[in-house]
Write an enzyme that holds these catalytic residues in place. Sequence first.
Site, PDB file in Angstrom:
ATOM      1  N   SER A 142       1.274 -16.122 -35.423  1.00 39.24           N
ATOM      2  CA  SER A 142       1.171 -14.805 -34.793  1.00 39.24           C
ATOM      3  C   SER A 142       0.783 -14.954 -33.339  1.00 39.24           C
ATOM      4  O   SER A 142      -0.302 -15.468 -33.023  1.00 39.24           O
ATOM      5  CB  SER A 142       0.116 -13.967 -35.518  1.00 39.24           C
ATOM      6  N   HIS A 181       5.640 -14.458 -35.597  1.00 40.52           N
ATOM      7  CA  HIS A 181       5.102 -13.156 -35.998  1.00 40.52           C
ATOM      8  C   HIS A 181       4.634 -12.410 -34.749  1.00 40.52           C
ATOM      9  O   HIS A 181       3.840 -12.926 -33.959  1.00 40.52           O
ATOM     10  CB  HIS A 181       3.939 -13.373 -36.971  1.00 40.52           C
ATOM     11  N   ASP A 223       3.002  -9.007 -33.315  1.00 36.94           N
ATOM     12  CA  ASP A 223       2.176  -7.854 -33.684  1.00 36.94           C
ATOM     13  C   ASP A 223       2.254  -6.760 -32.625  1.00 36.94           C
ATOM     14  O   ASP A 223       1.744  -6.928 -31.522  1.00 36.94           O
ATOM     15  CB  ASP A 223       0.714  -8.287 -33.816  1.00 36.94           C
ATOM     16  N   MET A 239       1.057  -3.075 -31.628  1.00 37.59           N
ATOM     17  CA  MET A 239      -0.006  -2.094 -31.935  1.00 37.59           C
ATOM     18  C   MET A 239       0.031  -0.979 -30.907  1.00 37.59           C
ATOM     19  O   MET A 239       0.184  -1.236 -29.714  1.00 37.59           O
ATOM     20  CB  MET A 239      -1.373  -2.779 -31.867  1.00 37.59           C
ATOM     21  N   HIS A 257       6.005  -7.048 -36.585  1.00 31.30           N
ATOM     22  CA  HIS A 257       5.071  -6.313 -37.442  1.00 31.30           C
ATOM     23  C   HIS A 257       4.618  -5.076 -36.687  1.00 31.30           C
ATOM     24  O   HIS A 257       3.805  -5.162 -35.763  1.00 31.30           O
ATOM     25  CB  HIS A 257       3.893  -7.243 -37.780  1.00 31.30           C
ATOM     26  N   MET A 277       2.558  -2.072 -36.206  1.00 31.55           N
ATOM     27  CA  MET A 277       1.335  -1.339 -36.589  1.00 31.55           C
ATOM     28  C   MET A 277       1.296  -0.093 -35.721  1.00 31.55           C
ATOM     29  O   MET A 277       0.472   0.056 -34.814  1.00 31.55           O
ATOM     30  CB  MET A 277       0.106  -2.237 -36.373  1.00 31.55           C
ATOM     31  N   MET A 318      -1.611  -7.037 -46.041  1.00 30.70           N
ATOM     32  CA  MET A 318      -2.637  -7.285 -45.017  1.00 30.70           C
ATOM     33  C   MET A 318      -3.878  -7.836 -45.702  1.00 30.70           C
ATOM     34  O   MET A 318      -4.423  -7.226 -46.618  1.00 30.70           O
ATOM     35  CB  MET A 318      -2.984  -6.001 -44.264  1.00 30.70           C
ATOM     36  N   ASP A 362      -1.056 -11.626 -44.231  1.00 32.80           N
ATOM     37  CA  ASP A 362      -1.346 -11.566 -42.806  1.00 32.80           C
ATOM     38  C   ASP A 362      -2.837 -11.339 -42.579  1.00 32.80           C
ATOM     39  O   ASP A 362      -3.354 -10.259 -42.859  1.00 32.80           O
ATOM     40  CB  ASP A 362      -0.523 -10.429 -42.188  1.00 32.80           C
ATOM     41  N   GLY A 363      -3.488 -12.386 -42.064  1.00 37.31           N
ATOM     42  CA  GLY A 363      -4.879 -12.242 -41.651  1.00 37.31           C
ATOM     43  C   GLY A 363      -5.808 -13.241 -42.297  1.00 37.31           C
ATOM     44  O   GLY A 363      -5.894 -13.337 -43.517  1.00 37.31           O
ATOM     45  N   GLY A 364      -6.460 -14.027 -41.455  1.00 36.75           N
ATOM     46  CA  GLY A 364      -7.486 -14.940 -41.936  1.00 36.75           C
ATOM     47  C   GLY A 364      -6.962 -16.134 -42.714  1.00 36.75           C
ATOM     48  O   GLY A 364      -7.738 -16.805 -43.410  1.00 36.75           O
ATOM     49  N   SER A 413      -5.027 -17.275 -35.397  1.00 40.00           N
ATOM     50  CA  SER A 413      -6.085 -18.129 -34.851  1.00 40.00           C
ATOM     51  C   SER A 413      -5.979 -19.566 -35.327  1.00 40.00           C
ATOM     52  O   SER A 413      -6.203 -20.499 -34.552  1.00 40.00           O
ATOM     53  CB  SER A 413      -7.459 -17.586 -35.259  1.00 40.00           C
TER      54      SER A 413
HETATM   55  C1  DX5 Z   1      -3.772  -8.283 -37.381  1.00 45.74           C
HETATM   56  C2  DX5 Z   1      -2.431  -8.919 -37.188  1.00 45.74           C
HETATM   57  C3  DX5 Z   1      -2.348 -10.329 -37.585  1.00 45.74           C
HETATM   58  C4  DX5 Z   1      -3.229 -11.255 -36.798  1.00 45.74           C
HETATM   59  C5  DX5 Z   1      -3.572 -12.438 -37.659  1.00 45.74           C
HETATM   60  O1  DX5 Z   1      -3.648  -6.919 -37.186  1.00 45.74           O
HETATM   61  O2  DX5 Z   1      -1.449  -8.203 -37.924  1.00 45.74           O
HETATM   62  O3  DX5 Z   1      -1.005 -10.788 -37.548  1.00 45.74           O
HETATM   63  O4  DX5 Z   1      -2.608 -11.703 -35.622  1.00 45.74           O
HETATM   64  O5  DX5 Z   1      -4.465 -13.223 -36.953  1.00 45.74           O
HETATM   65  P1  DX5 Z   1      -5.446 -14.269 -37.676  1.00 45.74           P
HETATM   66  O6  DX5 Z   1      -4.582 -15.279 -38.318  1.00 45.74           O
HETATM   67  O7  DX5 Z   1      -6.255 -14.776 -36.547  1.00 45.74           O
HETATM   68  O8  DX5 Z   1      -6.246 -13.488 -38.676  1.00 45.74           O
HETATM   69 ZN    ZN Z   2       0.556  -9.084 -38.097  1.00 43.05          ZN
END
Ligand code: DX5
Ligand code: ZN
Length: 220
Positions: free
Chosen positions: A9, A33, A35, A37, A66, A68, A137, A175-177, A198
């Site tokens: 991402s 990916h 993002d 927003m 993605h 959002m 998510m 997606d996430g963590g 990350s």
């Molecule tokens: C959060 C995003 C994710 C984010 C994931 O809203 O949709 O794609 O970039 O980042 P990490 O892998 O750091 O949680």
């Molecule tokens: Zn995302």
Amino acid sequence: MKDIGIAPSILAADFGYLMRDIKAVENNADYLHIDVMDGHYVNNISFGIPVIQSIRKYTDMKFFTHLMITNPEQYIKAFADAGSDNITFHVECSEDPDALIDEIRALGKSAGISVHPDTPVEKVFPYIGKVDIILVMTVYPGFGGQGYLESSDERIRRLRKEIDDRHADTVISVDGGVCAENIKKIYEAGARLFVAGSSVFHADDPAAAVDELKRCCTLS
Ligand code: DX5
Ligand code: ZN
């Protein structure tokens, strides 16, 4: 798609050196990916169509966009034209997901639907077999660098069972963590396409981090 895929991402990239960071992963990752927003659906603003158009010129990676954003129906064509290969919107943001899926497909793109951690995962069951990807998510959308929500395991398992019971080929993405320490158990819960911000772009060697995620996933 392959058995497992990694989608770095770019939210976690250094935007001052965005193409450098993308080039670092383009030979190792399966998707990029992206993002988007809008400051409405989520409490953050990232970037939009012009950035996607720009990076499209310099890489052949598959773009997983993605969204959002509220009112995704207003922007599907623009994100398709900008160079997205997959367009994923949130089930919470659309009054007519079926129409949106049809529109994405009619534009020749693969379609995804995403579900917020506070929305029952059953809300996306009607789209199994209709979408290519369901994006679960596993953090609250809006920011990178959060910890994986452990309650996600059970949600992924429920979705996996439903997809398997229907013999559908919809891919579960998360997606996430996601990181080397937890990717294996998320795979075992049933996910196959892993978004990682990350844990890839904050690593000293992002390409090696992608390979390491894959390796951790396939270790028996
Ligand atoms: C959060 C995003 C994710 C984010 C994931 O809203 O949709 O794609 O970039 O980042 P990490 O892998 O750091 O949680
Ligand atoms: Zn995302």
